[in-house]
Scaffold this motif. Structure first.
Motif, short mmCIF file in Angstrom:
data_model
loop_
_atom_site.label_atom_id
_atom_site.label_comp_id
_atom_site.label_asym_id
_atom_site.label_seq_id
_atom_site.Cartn_x
_atom_site.Cartn_y
_atom_site.Cartn_z
N ASP A 191 6.65 -3.38 -9.92
CA ASP A 191 7.76 -2.54 -9.43
C ASP A 191 7.83 -2.61 -7.91
OD1 ASP A 191 9.55 -0.52 -8.89
OD2 ASP A 191 8.21 1.12 -9.45
N ALA A 192 6.68 -2.43 -7.26
CA ALA A 192 6.63 -2.45 -5.80
C ALA A 192 7.08 -3.80 -5.26
CB ALA A 192 5.21 -2.14 -5.32
N THR A 239 10.95 -4.04 -5.67
CA THR A 239 11.77 -3.07 -4.95
C THR A 239 11.45 -2.99 -3.46
OG1 THR A 239 10.22 -1.32 -5.56
CG2 THR A 239 12.16 -1.59 -6.95
N VAL A 240 10.30 -3.52 -3.05
CA VAL A 240 9.95 -3.45 -1.62
C VAL A 240 9.77 -4.84 -1.02
CG1 VAL A 240 8.26 -2.63 0.07
CG2 VAL A 240 8.88 -1.18 -1.86
N GLU A 282 0.83 -1.21 0.00
CA GLU A 282 0.00 0.00 0.00
C GLU A 282 0.87 1.26 0.00
OE1 GLU A 282 -3.96 -1.63 2.36
OE2 GLU A 282 -2.70 -0.10 3.27
N ARG A 321 3.50 5.91 -6.02
CA ARG A 321 3.44 5.80 -7.49
C ARG A 321 4.15 4.57 -8.03
NH1 ARG A 321 1.76 10.67 -10.11
NH2 ARG A 321 1.88 12.52 -8.83
N ALA A 322 4.42 3.56 -7.21
CA ALA A 322 5.05 2.34 -7.72
C ALA A 322 3.96 1.39 -8.21
CB ALA A 322 5.89 1.68 -6.62
N ALA A 323 4.09 0.92 -9.45
CA ALA A 323 3.16 -0.07 -9.99
C ALA A 323 3.37 -1.39 -9.23
CB ALA A 323 3.40 -0.26 -11.48
N PRO A 324 2.36 -2.28 -9.22
CA PRO A 324 2.47 -3.49 -8.39
C PRO A 324 3.75 -4.30 -8.61
CG PRO A 324 0.24 -3.25 -9.21
CD PRO A 324 1.04 -2.15 -9.85
N ALA A 378 3.90 1.54 -1.08
CA ALA A 378 4.57 1.68 -2.37
C ALA A 378 3.60 2.22 -3.42
CB ALA A 378 5.14 0.33 -2.81
N ALA A 379 2.34 1.74 -3.38
CA ALA A 379 1.35 2.19 -4.36
C ALA A 379 1.12 3.70 -4.23
CB ALA A 379 0.04 1.43 -4.20
#
Lengths: 367, 228
Positions: B133-134, B137-138, B122, B128-131, B124-125
């Motif tokens: 990407d999130a 990276t997370v 949540e 502005r991180a797309a799913p 990350a979203a």
């Protein structure tokens, strides 16, 4: 002016939230109400974090949601920055890493917000190399706010960013919060159950209770209304007024505030004559007299007319709405016995004795 | 002392590495889906992925033999497509290992993802991180411990596998003769010296891998959690 329009509903087994409203996209709008009234849920729906929500969200003409589930614009495409109550910094990155995580993903957004500007506005420079797990609660929240600003949001959603902090930390963050929306010019929705925060920060407010919208409007107006339940959590009935400094009295260290027809005298303020201030007067700090009292230490005695009296037969207290001229009002909370014994009725001319005045942030210029 | 043929050792490492790699790609999405879904079908998928844990290797091996056989639909299709067969071949062993070791990848990952909860995605979203990407990276860095556990368990379990390999792969040098089969063969033919070398080697190797993992874990504790 562009607005955020929504008409939303979400149902859980033991709770339903159903709210429709339009918020002007400027300044700070507070979402106020007791715990469990649905204000955080509403904020999450606006951010796109609740896929079960039904209804419609329109941001400045752009449809964010229309219907349920798949008819939603994904959260990461909305450009709505969200400051969580628990900060939610990424523990695998240091402070600088957290900031640049947001910054890198928003470079395509045309906005005046830059990394250096955010770092200096929130005094983050000394924290940049720190692990997020080593930060204090207040520092963590400052980094979270900075990280959210660096998403260059079109709308800033803040979910009780101060709720997890103690009094001292709160006092440390509040000045930052006050400056930000105006410094960065991002429309903000601020969730809080603390009426002091709301009066201090917000331009307008929405009051939620049990998943319904109870009242909405400018903070001054909403706080004047008598029909709001006064027993909400941390809800202290009172009014917020805007007044201009018209004089200082160095001899007694007092300042005079102009309420158009009447003067309010308060302990000396460190601001030039002409400054507009937001002040708050709690209902229980007002006493009523039917004749101008003599030999009394209270200096602020305003002439007023009773506009409304709410005195439920089963309560000890009565709430009075007082008209003090120029469209300004005070609220007074006195015993119902006093109402009867003094023969107070709507329309009666009385004197309002102001025992105490609270100021919002020094230098907080009312628009 | 007789130095045994080290071919089975390299074959085993090859098999285990390949299986682990494939399972990371296949198992991660399954584990993620299991950790977020609210569908009722979740329980069914969980039960299926856990089956290799409870079934005797012979049962698994038997069904794989049946389905991989060139006379079966799947096995036949494979022969048509590749010209090779799945039974008694290295490729067949890889497929069998992937199925057999699936729970050792999925379960630690699913547990880790569930511990992380929805909060990091949540956050990350809203940044502005797309799913996807999130996730990369997370979630992946935050689940590093889970991934480490999954890799070690999958790798080790593939190395130690015997029953399924014997039934599906047989004992073809350079193709399906992995180390556990080689040890078994040495013991059967009463060549204990060679069996000892391979067995002790495997023991030492397994111990070193586990030791490395635990030392790394201690020295570089991963800061996972809300950090509160």
């Amino acid at each position: 002016m562009s607005t955020l329009k929504f008409d939303l509903k979400i149902s859980y087994p033991d709770f339903t939230l159903e709210v429709a409203h339009a918020i002007p996209l400027e300044g700070i709008t507070a979402l106020f109400g007791p715990s469990g009234c649905g204000k955080s849920t509403l904020l999450r729906i606006l951010a796109g974090l609740e896929c079960k929500a039904e209804g419609r969200i329109e941001f400045s003409g752009e449809i964010w949601q229309s219907g349920t589930g798949h008819q939603q614009l994904a959260a990461h495409k909305r450009g709505a920055g969200y400051v969580f109550q628990d900060a939610r910094l990424f523990p695998h990155l240091d402070v600088e890493g957290n900031l640049s995580y947001a910054e890198r993903r928003s470079r395509h957004v045309a906005s005046g917000i830059g990394l250096d500007q955010v770092i200096s506005a929130l005094d983050l420079a000394p924290l940049l190399g720190r692990r997020v797990t080593s930060l204090s609660g207040g520092e963590r929240q400052r980094v979270a706010i900075g990280r959210t600003l660096l998403t260059r949001p079109r709308l800033l959603l803040m979910d009780e960013p101060l709720a997890a902090l103690d009094f001292k930390r709160k006092a440390e963050i509040l000045p930052y919060l006050e400056r930000l929306p105006r410094a960065f010019d991002i429309p903000t929705i601020y969730v809080s159950h603390d009426i002091d925060e709301v009066a201090r920060l917000a331009d307008r407010m929405m009051v939620l209770r049990n998943g319904r919208l109870l009242a909405a409007g400018p903070v001054d107006v909403v706080l004047e209304r008598l029909d709001l339940p006064g027993n909400g959590e941390r809800f202290e009935p009172g009014v917020a007024l805007t007044a201009r400094i018209v004089g200082h009295d160095p001899r007694y260290r007092l300042s005079q505030l102009d309420l158009d027809d009447q003067i309010l005298s308060v302990p000396e303020l460190d601001a030039p004559i002409g400054t507009s201030l937001r002040l708050r007067i709690k209902a229980r700090d007002i006493s009523i007299a039917t004749e101008r009292p003599q030999g009394i230490s209270i200096r602020n005695i305003l002439t007023a007319r009773i506009a409304e009296i709410a005195a439920p037969a089963d309560a000890a207290q009565a709430d009075l709405l007082l008209d003090i001229g120029s469209g300004r009002h005070l609220r007074a909370r006195i015993t119902r016995a006093s109402v009867v014994e003094l023969g107070l009725v709507p329309g009666a001319d009385i004197f309002a004795l102001v025992k105490s005045v609270t100021f919002d942030a020094p230098g907080f210029g009312a628009p | 002392m007789t130095i045994p043929d080290l071919g089975p050792l390299w074959l085993t490492l090859h098999l285990a590495t390949l299986t682990t790699f494939i399972l990371l790609i296949v198992g991660t999405p399954i584990a993620w889906w299991l950790s977020v879904t609210r569908w009722r079908i979740k329980a069914v998928v969980e039960a299926v992925t856990a089956l290799p844990l409870v079934l005797p290797p012979t049962v698994l091996g038997f069904y794989m033999l049946v389905f991989f056989s060139p006379n079966s639909t799947i096995g036949g299709l494979w022969v048509d497509m590749t010209g090779t067969q799945l039974t008694f071949s290295f490729v067949g062993l890889v497929v069998a290992s992937v199925i057999y070791s699936l729970p050792f990848t999925v379960q630690p990952l699913q547990a880790t993802f569930e511990t992380l909860g929805r909060a990091p995605m949540e956050a990350a979203a809203t940044l502005r991180a797309a799913p996807f990407d999130a996730f990369l990276t997370v979630i992946v860095p935050l689940a590093a411990r889970g991934f480490l556990t999954a890799v070690v368990l999958t790798f080790a379990h593939t190395i130690g596998e015997f029953g399924v390999v014997l039934m599906v792969g047989g004992n073809i040098p350079g193709e399906t003769k992995v180390i556990s089969i080689a040890i078994y063969e040495h013991v059967e033919t009463i060549r204990y010296a060679e069996a000892h070398v391979l067995a002790a080697g495997l023991l030492a190797f397994s111990f070193m891998v586990l030791l490395f993992v635990y030392v790394m874990n201690r020295r570089f504790p991963l800061h996972v959690g809300s950090g509160a």
